[in-house]
Design a protein around this motif. Sequence first.
Motif, PDB file in Angstrom:
ATOM      1  N   ALA A 254       0.803  -1.223   0.000  1.00 37.81           N
ATOM      2  CA  ALA A 254       0.000   0.000   0.000  1.00 37.81           C
ATOM      3  C   ALA A 254       0.834   1.269   0.000  1.00 37.81           C
ATOM      4  CB  ALA A 254      -0.927   0.012   1.222  1.00 37.81           C
ATOM      5  N   MET A 255       2.184   1.144  -0.024  1.00 43.10           N
ATOM      6  CA  MET A 255       3.014   2.330   0.132  1.00 43.10           C
ATOM      7  C   MET A 255       2.871   3.303  -1.035  1.00 43.10           C
ATOM      8  SD  MET A 255       4.985   4.135   1.883  1.00 43.10           S
ATOM      9  CE  MET A 255       5.305   3.027   3.228  1.00 43.10           C
ATOM     10  N   LYS A 256       2.861   2.800  -2.262  1.00 47.04           N
ATOM     11  CA  LYS A 256       2.751   3.695  -3.409  1.00 47.04           C
ATOM     12  C   LYS A 256       1.411   4.421  -3.413  1.00 47.04           C
ATOM     13  CE  LYS A 256       3.617   3.839  -8.382  1.00 47.04           C
ATOM     14  NZ  LYS A 256       4.005   3.042  -9.581  1.00 47.04           N
ATOM     15  N   ARG A 257       0.354   3.726  -3.017  1.00 43.66           N
ATOM     16  CA  ARG A 257      -0.954   4.357  -2.953  1.00 43.66           C
ATOM     17  C   ARG A 257      -1.002   5.438  -1.873  1.00 43.66           C
ATOM     18  NH1 ARG A 257      -5.653   0.974  -0.747  1.00 43.66           N
ATOM     19  NH2 ARG A 257      -3.986  -0.538  -0.926  1.00 43.66           N
ATOM     20  N   VAL A 258      -0.296   5.197  -0.754  1.00 46.09           N
ATOM     21  CA  VAL A 258      -0.290   6.167   0.343  1.00 46.09           C
ATOM     22  C   VAL A 258       0.471   7.436  -0.029  1.00 46.09           C
ATOM     23  CG1 VAL A 258       0.638   6.551   2.657  1.00 46.09           C
ATOM     24  CG2 VAL A 258      -0.635   4.477   2.171  1.00 46.09           C
ATOM     25  N   LEU A 259       1.565   7.290  -0.775  1.00 40.05           N
ATOM     26  CA  LEU A 259       2.409   8.440  -1.096  1.00 40.05           C
ATOM     27  C   LEU A 259       1.922   9.229  -2.313  1.00 40.05           C
ATOM     28  CD1 LEU A 259       5.940   6.874  -0.549  1.00 40.05           C
ATOM     29  CD2 LEU A 259       4.717   8.415   0.969  1.00 40.05           C
ATOM     30  N   SER A 260       1.030   8.693  -3.100  1.00 40.66           N
ATOM     31  CA  SER A 260       0.607   9.360  -4.321  1.00 40.66           C
ATOM     32  C   SER A 260      -0.437  10.437  -4.030  1.00 40.66           C
ATOM     33  CB  SER A 260       0.034   8.343  -5.310  1.00 40.66           C
ATOM     34  OG  SER A 260      -1.090   7.695  -4.758  1.00 40.66           O
ATOM     35  N   ALA A 261      -0.600  11.349  -5.000  1.00 41.90           N
ATOM     36  CA  ALA A 261      -1.640  12.390  -4.973  1.00 41.90           C
ATOM     37  C   ALA A 261      -1.554  13.256  -3.714  1.00 41.90           C
ATOM     38  CB  ALA A 261      -3.027  11.768  -5.105  1.00 41.90           C
ATOM     39  N   ARG A 262      -0.346  13.718  -3.357  1.00 43.94           N
ATOM     40  CA  ARG A 262      -0.174  14.589  -2.208  1.00 43.94           C
ATOM     41  C   ARG A 262       0.109  16.015  -2.664  1.00 43.94           C
ATOM     42  NH1 ARG A 262       0.542  12.660   2.892  1.00 43.94           N
ATOM     43  NH2 ARG A 262       0.205  10.431   3.091  1.00 43.94           N
ATOM     44  N   ASP A 263      -0.385  16.963  -1.884  1.00 45.32           N
ATOM     45  CA  ASP A 263      -0.101  18.357  -2.179  1.00 45.32           C
ATOM     46  C   ASP A 263       1.117  18.805  -1.373  1.00 45.32           C
ATOM     47  OD1 ASP A 263      -1.047  18.491   0.379  1.00 45.32           O
ATOM     48  OD2 ASP A 263      -2.939  19.474  -0.134  1.00 45.32           O
ATOM     49  N   GLU A 264       1.442  20.090  -1.482  1.00 42.93           N
ATOM     50  CA  GLU A 264       2.635  20.613  -0.826  1.00 42.93           C
ATOM     51  C   GLU A 264       2.560  20.458   0.695  1.00 42.93           C
ATOM     52  OE1 GLU A 264       4.923  24.928  -0.309  1.00 42.93           O
ATOM     53  OE2 GLU A 264       3.576  24.581  -2.015  1.00 42.93           O
TER      54      GLU A 264
ATOM     55  N   PRO B 274       5.920  17.035   5.431  1.00 43.29           N
ATOM     56  CA  PRO B 274       6.320  16.216   6.592  1.00 43.29           C
ATOM     57  C   PRO B 274       7.035  14.927   6.207  1.00 43.29           C
ATOM     58  CG  PRO B 274       4.066  16.993   6.836  1.00 43.29           C
ATOM     59  CD  PRO B 274       4.474  17.324   5.438  1.00 43.29           C
ATOM     60  N   VAL B 275       6.642  14.337   5.076  1.00 43.61           N
ATOM     61  CA  VAL B 275       7.292  13.098   4.631  1.00 43.61           C
ATOM     62  C   VAL B 275       8.746  13.368   4.267  1.00 43.61           C
ATOM     63  CG1 VAL B 275       7.161  11.177   3.026  1.00 43.61           C
ATOM     64  CG2 VAL B 275       5.064  12.297   3.779  1.00 43.61           C
ATOM     65  N   LEU B 276       8.988  14.430   3.499  1.00 44.04           N
ATOM     66  CA  LEU B 276      10.350  14.762   3.092  1.00 44.04           C
ATOM     67  C   LEU B 276      11.198  15.181   4.289  1.00 44.04           C
ATOM     68  CD1 LEU B 276       9.575  16.680  -0.225  1.00 44.04           C
ATOM     69  CD2 LEU B 276      10.602  14.423   0.012  1.00 44.04           C
ATOM     70  N   LEU B 277      10.609  15.909   5.239  1.00 43.53           N
ATOM     71  CA  LEU B 277      11.353  16.304   6.433  1.00 43.53           C
ATOM     72  C   LEU B 277      11.787  15.088   7.248  1.00 43.53           C
ATOM     73  CD1 LEU B 277       9.285  19.412   7.614  1.00 43.53           C
ATOM     74  CD2 LEU B 277      11.635  19.416   6.757  1.00 43.53           C
TER      75      LEU B 277
ATOM     76  N   TYR C  63       7.028  12.095  -8.007  1.00 43.15           N
ATOM     77  CA  TYR C  63       7.008  13.562  -8.031  1.00 43.15           C
ATOM     78  C   TYR C  63       8.134  14.206  -8.844  1.00 43.15           C
ATOM     79  CZ  TYR C  63       3.583  12.938  -4.343  1.00 43.15           C
ATOM     80  OH  TYR C  63       2.468  12.571  -3.629  1.00 43.15           O
ATOM     81  N   SER C  64       9.004  13.403  -9.451  1.00 44.31           N
ATOM     82  CA  SER C  64      10.036  14.013 -10.298  1.00 44.31           C
ATOM     83  C   SER C  64       9.455  14.757 -11.501  1.00 44.31           C
ATOM     84  CB  SER C  64      11.029  12.937 -10.762  1.00 44.31           C
ATOM     85  OG  SER C  64      10.361  11.898 -11.460  1.00 44.31           O
ATOM     86  N   PRO C  65       8.324  14.325 -12.101  1.00 49.09           N
ATOM     87  CA  PRO C  65       7.788  15.088 -13.243  1.00 49.09           C
ATOM     88  C   PRO C  65       7.279  16.478 -12.867  1.00 49.09           C
ATOM     89  CG  PRO C  65       6.931  12.834 -13.251  1.00 49.09           C
ATOM     90  CD  PRO C  65       7.588  13.058 -11.935  1.00 49.09           C
ATOM     91  N   ILE C  66       6.989  16.733 -11.572  1.00 44.46           N
ATOM     92  CA  ILE C  66       6.407  18.034 -11.215  1.00 44.46           C
ATOM     93  C   ILE C  66       7.372  18.887 -10.400  1.00 44.46           C
ATOM     94  CG2 ILE C  66       4.047  17.141 -11.251  1.00 44.46           C
ATOM     95  CD1 ILE C  66       4.155  17.002  -8.206  1.00 44.46           C
ATOM     96  N   LEU C  67       8.666  18.513 -10.354  1.00 47.70           N
ATOM     97  CA  LEU C  67       9.642  19.339  -9.656  1.00 47.70           C
ATOM     98  C   LEU C  67       9.758  20.692 -10.351  1.00 47.70           C
ATOM     99  CD1 LEU C  67      12.487  16.825  -8.748  1.00 47.70           C
ATOM    100  CD2 LEU C  67      10.809  17.854  -7.228  1.00 47.70           C
ATOM    101  N   GLY C  68       9.914  21.745  -9.574  1.00 47.81           N
ATOM    102  CA  GLY C  68       9.984  23.098 -10.109  1.00 47.81           C
ATOM    103  C   GLY C  68       8.707  23.880  -9.927  1.00 47.81           C
ATOM    104  N   MET C  69       7.633  23.199  -9.494  1.00 44.01           N
ATOM    105  CA  MET C  69       6.354  23.887  -9.311  1.00 44.01           C
ATOM    106  C   MET C  69       6.184  24.417  -7.886  1.00 44.01           C
ATOM    107  SD  MET C  69       3.886  21.230 -11.411  1.00 44.01           S
ATOM    108  CE  MET C  69       2.459  22.288 -11.176  1.00 44.01           C
ATOM    109  N   SER C  70       6.969  23.908  -6.926  1.00 42.19           N
ATOM    110  CA  SER C  70       6.875  24.361  -5.543  1.00 42.19           C
ATOM    111  C   SER C  70       8.287  24.579  -5.009  1.00 42.19           C
ATOM    112  CB  SER C  70       6.136  23.330  -4.683  1.00 42.19           C
ATOM    113  OG  SER C  70       6.223  23.660  -3.317  1.00 42.19           O
ATOM    114  N   PRO C  71       8.676  25.817  -4.688  1.00 40.46           N
ATOM    115  CA  PRO C  71      10.024  26.062  -4.156  1.00 40.46           C
ATOM    116  C   PRO C  71      10.302  25.303  -2.865  1.00 40.46           C
ATOM    117  CG  PRO C  71       8.960  28.110  -4.823  1.00 40.46           C
ATOM    118  CD  PRO C  71       7.921  27.058  -4.889  1.00 40.46           C
ATOM    119  N   ALA C  72       9.309  25.178  -1.983  1.00 41.58           N
ATOM    120  CA  ALA C  72       9.532  24.477  -0.717  1.00 41.58           C
ATOM    121  C   ALA C  72       9.830  22.992  -0.941  1.00 41.58           C
ATOM    122  CB  ALA C  72       8.302  24.631   0.182  1.00 41.58           C
TER     123      ALA C  72
END
Length: 314
Positions: free
Chosen positions: A222-232, A237-240, A266-275
């Motif tokens: 279930a890990m891929k399903r849990v990590l997908s479709a997340r906003d900023e 918290p996951v990255l921290l 999330y590599s395809p959408i890098l550059g859309m959020s500076p944080a």
Amino acid sequence: QWYQRRVRDKRSGECTLTVDHGSPVESVVVLPSGSIAISSGSNKIKVWDVHRSGGLLTTLSNHQKTITCLALDYTNTRLLSASLDHQVKMYDLSTYKVTHSIKYSAPILAIGTTAHNTHLVAGGNDGIVQIREQPCPAPRATKRPLSAIVPGSGSFFARGKNLPPAKTDAVSGKETKRKKLAQYDLHLKRFQYREAFDHVIKSRHSPDIVVSVLQELFRRDAMKRVLSARDEETLQPVLLFLVGHITDPRYCSVLCDVAHILADLYSPILGMSPAIDKLFEKLNKRLQFEIKVQERFMKLQGAMECFFTATGLS
């Protein structure tokens, strides 16, 4: 040629069928009927219909890393798969669904069962062979009628102990309260995987508890399903947590798998959020620094081994 498997006629030695798995093939098993062949390569298992020109029946992808070995159980109704992700999974051959999953302490290279499926044997790359025994169900005790109980025996004095007390009976002793489950355990029990993950990440639980929940999510695929479709807001918290603990040897293997999934998602959408970009950059720097440290340790270990060898020879 490593991607293909061929079926030959034993009488003539000629190749009668060739199937392309799509990746280097690690293991092949054939059902006793001879009509079904199963191959493993990369992290996928493919089921082939031998009697219909090798048509692909289904593809199974329940492992995170390369599947090293396939085996059938004693009854030929279950399929076993071993992988470098430390997992051994058992499939029902009637539905091709996972019925059991076992976590080991090292990548598994070989798997098998004994007669009557009493023992499961697994060999890891650490040189250790682990044997698990399937407990046999205890024989069910037959109840004797009260008339057959001998007066003065243990059964005579224990009769009626399971009957509930009446309203007029005086009950002594304290009842033991059932231990309350943690909130993340309640979510897992209800199959609310995303809520369980968010709870341990945001509630500042100890890293041991967070990594234990991550391992459970990996076991349940279930890990891929849990990590997908997340906003900023929910991704930070996951990255921290990864930046703070990915270099810890106790959690490195699990957190590296989480980092790989995040990079794929999330590599395809890098550059859309500076944080988010800044956190991914921090994670990359931590990993690069850890790689350099490990390289220095390896060089130092090699120099020390040469020194000890030379000292022993002299």
